[in-house]
Design an enzyme around this catalytic site. Structure first.
Site, PDB file in Angstrom:
ATOM      1  N   ASN A 282       0.827  -1.212   0.000  1.00  0.00           N
ATOM      2  CA  ASN A 282       0.000   0.000   0.000  1.00  0.00           C
ATOM      3  C   ASN A 282       0.860   1.260   0.000  1.00  0.00           C
ATOM      4  O   ASN A 282       0.597   2.198  -0.754  1.00  0.00           O
ATOM      5  CB  ASN A 282      -0.896   0.021   1.242  1.00  0.00           C
TER       6      ASN A 282
ATOM      7  N   ASP B 254      -6.721  -6.968   5.478  1.00  0.00           N
ATOM      8  CA  ASP B 254      -6.117  -7.951   4.568  1.00  0.00           C
ATOM      9  C   ASP B 254      -6.264  -9.369   5.112  1.00  0.00           C
ATOM     10  O   ASP B 254      -5.442 -10.237   4.843  1.00  0.00           O
ATOM     11  CB  ASP B 254      -4.646  -7.611   4.316  1.00  0.00           C
TER      12      ASP B 254
END
Length: 183
Positions: free
Chosen positions: A71, A106
């Site tokens: 990210n 996640d």
């Protein structure tokens, strides 16, 4: 007489439409908007049903490795693409043998009716396959923890999730990207 019937049917029609809208909202609340997988609530109900019917069931927890780095390096859109790819790969692996869900962030979850009927190695390979994103190959990796319900004294979903979670963190702690069975 027709006016009286119409006056009676209009509120009923309104309630029917309202009920349909509420049912749709409830159904969509049980699906993760990004991945389309079941949310925790939707998955839990299905998983509990599965483990009651299949004593050979197994619960898996999947956590993406180095997701924050992905990210931070490639942006949140790339992170979303990684989450979608992971969900698609987990859903495809479960196929007709199980049910996949996204717990949040996640972290993903699955229940399969019979671990012997699926190829755990194939899941590991799929979850470690790089993702092509905007002309860049993003490395993906995941740690998987597995708990067979038959190994528990009482086959409860909460206990299976806890055991799969412990197995997943053991796999992460040892630096083994892949699957780890609970013991």
């Amino acid at each position: 007489m027709d006016l009286h019937i119409a006056a009676t049917l209009v509120p009923l029609l309104g309630w029917a439409v309202h009920g349909s809208v509420l049912a749709h909202r409830l159904a969509s609340a049980r699906r993760d908007p990004l991945t389309g997988l079941h949310t925790r609530a939707g998955w839990t109900a299905r998983a509990e049903h599965c483990i009651r019917r299949h004593p050979t069931a197994a619960v898996l927890l999947v956590d993406l490795d180095h997701f924050k780095t992905l990210n931070d390096t490639h942006g949140h859109a790339a992170g979303d693409a990684a989450l979608i790819a992971t969900a698609d790969r987990l859903r495809a692996w479960c196929g007709r043998h199980g049910i996949a869900g996204r717990l949040g962030g996640d972290e993903f979850v699955a229940v399969v009716r019979d671990l012997a009927a699926v190829d755990l190695g194939a899941l590991t390979v799929a979850l470690h396959r790089p993702l092509s994103y905007n002309g860049v190959s993003l490395p993906l990796a995941a740690s998987v923890g597995v708990c067979r319900l038959a190994e528990l004294p009482v086959p409860l979903l909460t206990d299976a999730l806890a055991a799969a979670d412990a197995a997943m963190y053991t796999a992460k702690g040892r630096g083994r990207r892949g699957a780890r069975l609970s013991h």
